[in-house]
Design a protein around this motif. Structure first.
Motif, PDB file in Angstrom:
ATOM      1  N   LEU A  94       0.836  -1.200   0.000  1.00 31.71           N
ATOM      2  CA  LEU A  94       0.000   0.000   0.000  1.00 31.71           C
ATOM      3  C   LEU A  94       0.872   1.251   0.000  1.00 31.71           C
ATOM      4  N   VAL A  95       0.690   2.100  -0.984  1.00 30.63           N
ATOM      5  CA  VAL A  95       1.427   3.373  -0.991  1.00 30.63           C
ATOM      6  C   VAL A  95       0.784   4.286   0.046  1.00 30.63           C
ATOM      7  N   VAL A  96       1.596   4.684   1.058  1.00 33.71           N
ATOM      8  CA  VAL A  96       1.038   5.481   2.162  1.00 33.71           C
ATOM      9  C   VAL A  96       1.435   6.951   2.071  1.00 33.71           C
ATOM     10  N   ASP A  97       2.511   7.235   1.348  1.00 33.69           N
ATOM     11  CA  ASP A  97       2.868   8.652   1.188  1.00 33.69           C
ATOM     12  C   ASP A  97       3.882   8.788   0.064  1.00 33.69           C
ATOM     13  N   VAL A  98       4.127  10.036  -0.316  1.00 34.53           N
ATOM     14  CA  VAL A  98       5.131  10.303  -1.344  1.00 34.53           C
ATOM     15  C   VAL A  98       6.164  11.264  -0.768  1.00 34.53           C
ATOM     16  N   VAL A  99       7.385  11.167  -1.270  1.00 35.04           N
ATOM     17  CA  VAL A  99       8.437  12.127  -0.930  1.00 35.04           C
ATOM     18  C   VAL A  99       8.757  12.876  -2.200  1.00 35.04           C
ATOM     19  N   ARG A 100       8.665  14.193  -2.142  1.00 36.73           N
ATOM     20  CA  ARG A 100       8.921  14.992  -3.346  1.00 36.73           C
ATOM     21  C   ARG A 100      10.323  15.543  -3.329  1.00 36.73           C
ATOM     22  N   ASP A 101      10.846  15.887  -4.501  1.00 30.61           N
ATOM     23  CA  ASP A 101      12.136  16.557  -4.579  1.00 30.61           C
ATOM     24  C   ASP A 101      12.035  17.888  -3.857  1.00 30.61           C
ATOM     25  N   SER A 102      13.037  18.177  -3.041  1.00 33.45           N
ATOM     26  CA  SER A 102      13.001  19.420  -2.296  1.00 33.45           C
ATOM     27  C   SER A 102      12.898  20.614  -3.246  1.00 33.45           C
ATOM     28  N   GLY A 103      11.873  21.412  -3.043  1.00 31.39           N
ATOM     29  CA  GLY A 103      11.711  22.614  -3.865  1.00 31.39           C
ATOM     30  C   GLY A 103      11.216  22.320  -5.266  1.00 31.39           C
ATOM     31  N   GLY A 104      11.122  21.063  -5.629  1.00 32.72           N
ATOM     32  CA  GLY A 104      10.691  20.729  -6.992  1.00 32.72           C
ATOM     33  C   GLY A 104       9.280  20.187  -7.005  1.00 32.72           C
ATOM     34  N   ASP A 105       8.871  19.723  -8.171  1.00 30.69           N
ATOM     35  CA  ASP A 105       7.496  19.233  -8.237  1.00 30.69           C
ATOM     36  C   ASP A 105       7.420  17.768  -8.627  1.00 30.69           C
ATOM     37  N   THR A 106       8.549  17.049  -8.477  1.00 39.05           N
ATOM     38  CA  THR A 106       8.497  15.639  -8.873  1.00 39.05           C
ATOM     39  C   THR A 106       8.444  14.711  -7.656  1.00 39.05           C
ATOM     40  N   ILE A 107       7.874  13.538  -7.870  1.00 36.57           N
ATOM     41  CA  ILE A 107       7.838  12.529  -6.808  1.00 36.57           C
ATOM     42  C   ILE A 107       9.185  11.816  -6.822  1.00 36.57           C
ATOM     43  N   ASN A 108       9.931  11.974  -5.732  1.00 38.25           N
ATOM     44  CA  ASN A 108      11.263  11.370  -5.638  1.00 38.25           C
ATOM     45  C   ASN A 108      11.138   9.905  -5.256  1.00 38.25           C
ATOM     46  N   ARG A 109      10.219   9.586  -4.374  1.00 38.26           N
ATOM     47  CA  ARG A 109       9.998   8.194  -3.976  1.00 38.26           C
ATOM     48  C   ARG A 109       8.628   8.030  -3.326  1.00 38.26           C
ATOM     49  N   LEU A 110       8.213   6.787  -3.299  1.00 37.42           N
ATOM     50  CA  LEU A 110       6.930   6.440  -2.687  1.00 37.42           C
ATOM     51  C   LEU A 110       7.212   5.676  -1.402  1.00 37.42           C
ATOM     52  N   LEU A 111       6.447   5.931  -0.372  1.00 31.09           N
ATOM     53  CA  LEU A 111       6.551   5.133   0.859  1.00 31.09           C
ATOM     54  C   LEU A 111       5.487   4.047   0.786  1.00 31.09           C
ATOM     55  N   VAL A 112       5.937   2.804   0.913  1.00 34.09           N
ATOM     56  CA  VAL A 112       5.035   1.675   0.673  1.00 34.09           C
ATOM     57  C   VAL A 112       4.986   0.765   1.893  1.00 34.09           C
ATOM     58  N   GLY A 113       3.799   0.550   2.423  1.00 28.65           N
ATOM     59  CA  GLY A 113       3.627  -0.406   3.516  1.00 28.65           C
ATOM     60  C   GLY A 113       3.517  -1.798   2.927  1.00 28.65           C
TER      61      GLY A 113
END
Ligand SMILES: Cc1cc2nc3c(=O)[nH]c(=O)nc-3n(C[C@H](O)[C@H](O)[C@H](O)COP(=O)(O)OP(=O)(O)OC[C@H]3O[C@@H](n4cnc5c(N)ncnc54)[C@H](O)[C@@H]3O)c2cc1C
Length: 477
Positions: free
Chosen positions: A159-178
């Motif tokens: 289950l994807v529980v959250d996303v981490v974005r690039d600092s100051g940017g608008d891209t998804i750097n990684r997904l946090l997955v349970g």
């Protein structure tokens, strides 16, 4: 544990946060996301080696079709699916028949021909259009075979529980997955949100809408089920409240259902017990149970609905056995394991498919799904029957690439029922036949982004269309 705005994490901090995340599961989402507004995003400057070129979140029909297509186009592709099944509403939701048509040559044709290869029943055309009857168990296996044959990696119960974005940017750097192994991080060059709920888009800060304009209410939820031991020689079928089918007494079946509802022999708001064929003779697939005012993004609402709908199934079976010829000895064979959710978030894209577009059959230069067709099928959000008296007929319309691209998140595409459209447009394109073709379009776009090192909003729609045509998809009439 509120996180400061614009958090810049070191790898050590980040990993510490991840290790602590098992505990974070117990915290309210607002705390995990850094405040009650939920607006602060987890951010990082740490570049990450992508785990896959394309990560598809959600393995429903749209996600599977997106992933298979991206893989066929040469992208290393990963699906993250929170349940133990692939297919989403098709399988866990136990939805049948496959409705909605699109132009020739899409992945829909491929899936339909595989699913119906050994059918005992014929595909029929009703006011719903083409009704493709399936065996849900066969669909479960097909979904697994389809991804495995095409070398798509799948993480189940993830289950994807959250996303981490690039600092100051608008891209998804990684997904946090349970996952069953604990919380993991996953990264991809392009992420496809095929969660049905626009969950990743929401977590990444994209705009979205939900429900009808007047009060935000969504279509009711349903739990579908299959009956066996039905006497095929006598048992009617009924595709909806407008079906003129009659009982041997001469009374219209839909009228009989309404009277039973008024007497309390059918559940509240259940004005029609739809009886569809399956792939097998002697079976009927029942779409009848209904619970209004449920927000299926709320876990407690899911319990309330599942509890009530399971009991509604028993009531509907009693009604059929007691009154409807051919159903006297029917047996409840199977039912959905996941709540049947028609409507949640619609992610706002570069273009919002409008009511008018589906009513007049708009065509677009950047169409990636051509001649999509289904009724504007709005199950009443605040009562029984249809919201608009009788579902309106749409004209074959196009879905432009822009409906799959949310402007605020650089490396995200949307597929399936959560693409960008109005409440009424969604009521048409949400059916499985159309969602499959949307998935194919998203997978094609994602693979081209990877090849060209481009963001979805930099992609030429002409290239996506050319790649779809090369797959055999007809994009013009
Ligand atoms: C009761 C009902 C009756 C319907 N009747 C018909 C019909 O007769 N014919 C028809 O064609 N269509 C019908 N539909 C519509 C159709 O079934 C759905 O709209 C369609 O299947 C949606 O496909 P999807 O892939 O976009 O989403 P879904 O099928 O909802 O798939 C989304 C997937 O994402 C996963 N997921 C969600 N969040 C996460 C997360 N955070 N992390 C990982 N995984 C996640 C889910 O587990 C699921 O597998 C019906 C729908 C309902 C509810």
């Amino acid at each position: 544990m509120p996180l400061p705005k614009k958090t810049r994490t070191t790898r050590r901090d980040f990993l510490k946060g991840t290790a602590a995340a098992t505990g974070l599961f117990m915290l309210p989402v607002a705390a995990l996301r850094g405040g009650s507004s939920g607006k602060t995003k987890l951010e990082t400057d740490i570049p990450m080696q992508p785990d896959a070129d394309v990560v598809v979140v959600g393995g429903g029909v749209a996600g599977v079709c997106a992933a298979v297509t991206a893989a066929r186009q040469g992208a290393k592709t990963l699906i993250l699916e929170r349940s133990g099944l692939l297919g989403g509403m098709l399988t866990a939701g136990h939805v049948n028949p496959i409705l909605g048509t699109v132009s020739k040559g899409t992945i829909y044709d491929e899936i339909v021909s595989r699913l119906t290869a050994e059918n005992e029943t014929e595909i029929e055309t009703t006011r719903n259009g083409r009704e493709v009857y399936i065996d849900v168990e066969k669909a479960k296996t097909l979904m697994f075979n389809f991804v495995a044959e095409n070398n798509v990696e799948c993480w189940m119960q993830s289950l994807v529980v959250d996303v981490v974005r690039d600092s100051g940017g608008d891209t998804i750097n990684r997904l946090l997955v349970g996952t069953p192994e604990g919380i993991k991080t996953v990264s991809g060059k392009i992420i496809i949100d095929a969660t049905g709920d626009g969950q990743v888009a929401m977590l990444a800060g994209a705009d979205y809408g939900m429900g009808r304009d007047s009060d935000g209410r969504v279509q009711p939820v349903t739990l579908e089920f299959t009956l066996s031991n039905v006497d095929e020689s006598r048992a009617i079928t009924a595709w909806g409240g407008s079906d003129p089918v009659k009982l041997p007494s001469g009374q219209r079946y839909s009228e009989f259902c309404k009277e039973a509802n008024a007497r309390g022999e059918l559940p509240e708001n259940v004005a029609i017990v739809r009886l569809h064929r399956t792939a097998r003779k002697g079976e009927r697939h029942v779409n009848a149970t209904q619970k209004n005012y449920i927000n299926s993004l709320k876990p407690v609402d899911i319990f309330t609905a599942m509890h009530d709908l399971r009991n509604q199934i028993d009531q509907c079976v009693r009604f059929l056995k007691k009154y409807i010829p051919g159903y006297e000895n029917c047996i409840l064979k199977t039912s959905g394991s996941a709540l049947g959710v028609r409507e949640t978030r619609r992610v706002t894209g570069q273009y919002i498919l409008s009511d008018n577009d589906v009513e007049v059959g708009s065509k677009f230069d950047d169409a990636v799904v051509h001649n999509a067709w289904f009724l504007i099928d709005i199950h009443n959000p605040s009562g029984g029957g249809q919201a608009e008296g009788r579902s309106k007929i749409a004209k074959p319309y196009d879905i432009p690439l822009r409906c799959l691209i949310p402007p605020k998140v650089g490396n995200l595409l949307i597929a399936g029922r959560c693409i960008s459209g109005t409440h009424r447009a969604h009521a048409s394109y949400r059916v499985m036949g159309i969602c499959m073709a949307i998935g194919q379009a998203a997978g094609t776009a994602a693979s081209l982004c990877v090849k060209g090192n481009a963001r979805p909003d930099e992609l030429s729609s002409a290239k996506v269309r050319a790649a779809l045509k090369a797959q055999g998809v007809s994009l013009s009439s």
